[in-house]
Design an enzyme around this catalytic site. Structure first.
Site, mmCIF file in Angstrom:
data_model
loop_
_atom_site.group_PDB
_atom_site.id
_atom_site.type_symbol
_atom_site.label_atom_id
_atom_site.label_comp_id
_atom_site.label_asym_id
_atom_site.label_seq_id
_atom_site.Cartn_x
_atom_site.Cartn_y
_atom_site.Cartn_z
ATOM 1 N N SER A 1 -9.650 -61.078 -32.358
ATOM 2 C CA SER A 1 -10.233 -59.956 -33.097
ATOM 3 C C SER A 1 -11.650 -60.248 -33.590
ATOM 4 C CB SER A 1 -9.341 -59.594 -34.291
ATOM 5 O OG SER A 1 -9.180 -60.703 -35.155
ATOM 6 N N ASP B 1 -9.322 -59.960 -47.258
ATOM 7 C CA ASP B 1 -9.492 -60.481 -45.903
ATOM 8 C C ASP B 1 -10.765 -61.321 -45.875
ATOM 9 O OD1 ASP B 1 -10.006 -60.982 -43.232
ATOM 10 O OD2 ASP B 1 -9.545 -58.957 -42.547
ATOM 11 N N HIS C 1 -12.369 -61.680 -41.390
ATOM 12 C CA HIS C 1 -13.188 -60.738 -40.629
ATOM 13 C C HIS C 1 -14.445 -60.364 -41.409
ATOM 14 C CE1 HIS C 1 -9.079 -60.390 -38.928
ATOM 15 N NE2 HIS C 1 -9.738 -60.306 -37.800
#
Length: 422
Positions: A153, A398, A401
């Site tokens: 990702s 998070d 990311h």
């Protein structure tokens, strides 16, 4: 034409004496013989040196031969991955609302992030400056070609960043984005150019290959299985690989020898994370050697993307992370515990022994300074948040990311520099 002058009496006498003297004749012949040998040796040495020079020039010309897509050379001795972050008012390179292709997991402003300073930092190498990103040049160079990002990702984030950097100059009716299972394709129709992303978090076949349902704790890869995904990469003109995050289980890694991932009893071995990662790196290089032509294609590998889960690493409070961090790390030697030096060493070992031409995008150190650039809590959540989570944002931040626009645009500026100014 004049006739040659007549010989004088004294000359004729000298010639007669010379012809009559065996000693003088022998001496003269010996001198001529020595002269011929010396001349031949000198000529031979000169010819050898000239041939050597030709070979040297040939090698130089061969080494100077431009790589595919390259249009210039970077400044000698400049390591673009060593530098500092400089705040710049003119950034970001695009606005979040301008790019409809950013996933909701990366749209921090839309999800309430109150600050924007993280969008304004520009990477400045110590010994030179990065060339300005030129979307027109990239699209013209990709005319009739494919640029493919392969990995997890984080590589998808770099892919989306590249799309956002390019799509601004493309008319609305001349671009599209489609997803076919593990493959997502952005098409610039007027250029017949494609920028693609392929989900393969380990590069090798694994039990986490489903592009949507892949949240698996017990991670397993199959030995020697890169062709499972690799058949979908063939024909790409530029490939950007990455793989790192999914290997970090904290336990010995499982390698499937035979059979299916769904078998109740599996034929597996367990190895260290480093050995498993080495297996993947070697498989990737073998695939590149067999399938990519260095005279026509370019291959890149993006190093590990750092996370910021432990604020104590940069002198923060215990039990905190990237949540509410709005400034970068100033220590130039900073290296967080979430970035594995042992895996970086594996990359160095494997790449140094390989003859496969591959460009290394070493984004780890420069990204390590950017604890402010993560999505944190400002993203679409996969599941509804509990009251306990809402009361403690650190628990669901998070710190892996990155917001877009933001840090990953710099990764693509570095990719641009290596692609056109290697």
């Amino acid at each position: 034409m004049k006739s040659p002058p007549s010989s004088s009496p004294s000359s004729s006498l000298l010639l007669r004496k010379t012809r009559l003297s065996p000693f003088l004749f022998t001496l003269l012949a010996f001198i001529v013989f020595i002269a011929v040998i010396l001349y031949s040796e000198v000529f031979s040495q000169c010819d050898t040196k000239l041939s050597g020079l030709r070979i040297s020039i040939s090698r130089i010309m061969k080494n100077k031969e431009k790589l595919p897509f390259a249009i210039g050379e970077r400044e000698e001795g400049c390591d673009v991955f060593k530098g500092r972050w400089v705040w710049e008012k003119s950034r970001p390179l695009y606005e979040e609302y301008e790019c409809p292709y950013i996933q909701p997991q990366l749209t921090c402003q839309e999800h309430g992030r109150p600050d924007k300073d993280y969008q304004h930092w520009r990477w400045q190498p110590h010994a030179c400056s990065l060339p300005s990103f030129n979307a027109t040049l990239v699209l013209e160079s990709l005319r009739g070609k494919r640029m493919l990002f392969v990995g997890d990702s984080l590589n998808r984030g770099q892919f989306v960043s590249m799309v956002c950097l390019l799509q601004r100059i493309i008319p609305q009716n001349a671009k599209s984005m489609e997803t076919f299972g593990s493959l997502t394709v952005f098409t610039a129709k007027d250029y017949n150019a494609k920028i693609e992303y392929y989900w393969a978090p380990f590069l090798l076949e694994s039990n986490a290959d489903d592009a949507v349902i892949h949240r698996i704790t017990d991670r397993i890869v199959r030995k020697g299985s890169i062709n499972k995904h690799g058949k979908n990469w063939k024909g790409a003109d530029i490939i950007v690989f990455n793989t790192y995050l999914w290997w970090m289980t904290g336990m010995p890694f499982k390698i499937l020898q035979n059979g299916s991932f769904k078998d109740d009893v599996k034929d597996m071995i367990q190895v260290s994370t480093e050995d498993a990662y080495r297996l993947a790196m070697k498989s990737m290089l073998r695939w590149v050697k067999r399938n990519m032509d260095p005279k026509k294609n370019r291959v890149f590998f993006t190093s590990m993307s750092p996370s910021h889960h432990k604020s104590i690493d940069w002198g923060g409070e215990p039990d905190r992370n990237c949540y509410n961090e709005t400034t970068k790390i100033e220590d130039p030697s900073y290296w967080g515990l979430d970035s594995s030096k042992s895996l970086m060493q594996v990359i160095g070992e494997v790449f140094s022994k390989s003859e496969v031409p591959i460009s290394f995008l070493n984004i780890t150190q420069l990204s390590s300074y950017r604890k402010d650039a993560h999505t944190s809590i400002y993203k679409k959540q996969w599941n509804p948040l509990t009251p306990e989570q809402l009361a403690n944002p650190v628990s669901y931040a998070d710190c892996t990311h990155w917001c877009l626009p933001g840090l990953q645009d710099t990764w693509n500026e570095l990719l641009f520099a290596k692609l056109f100014y290697p």
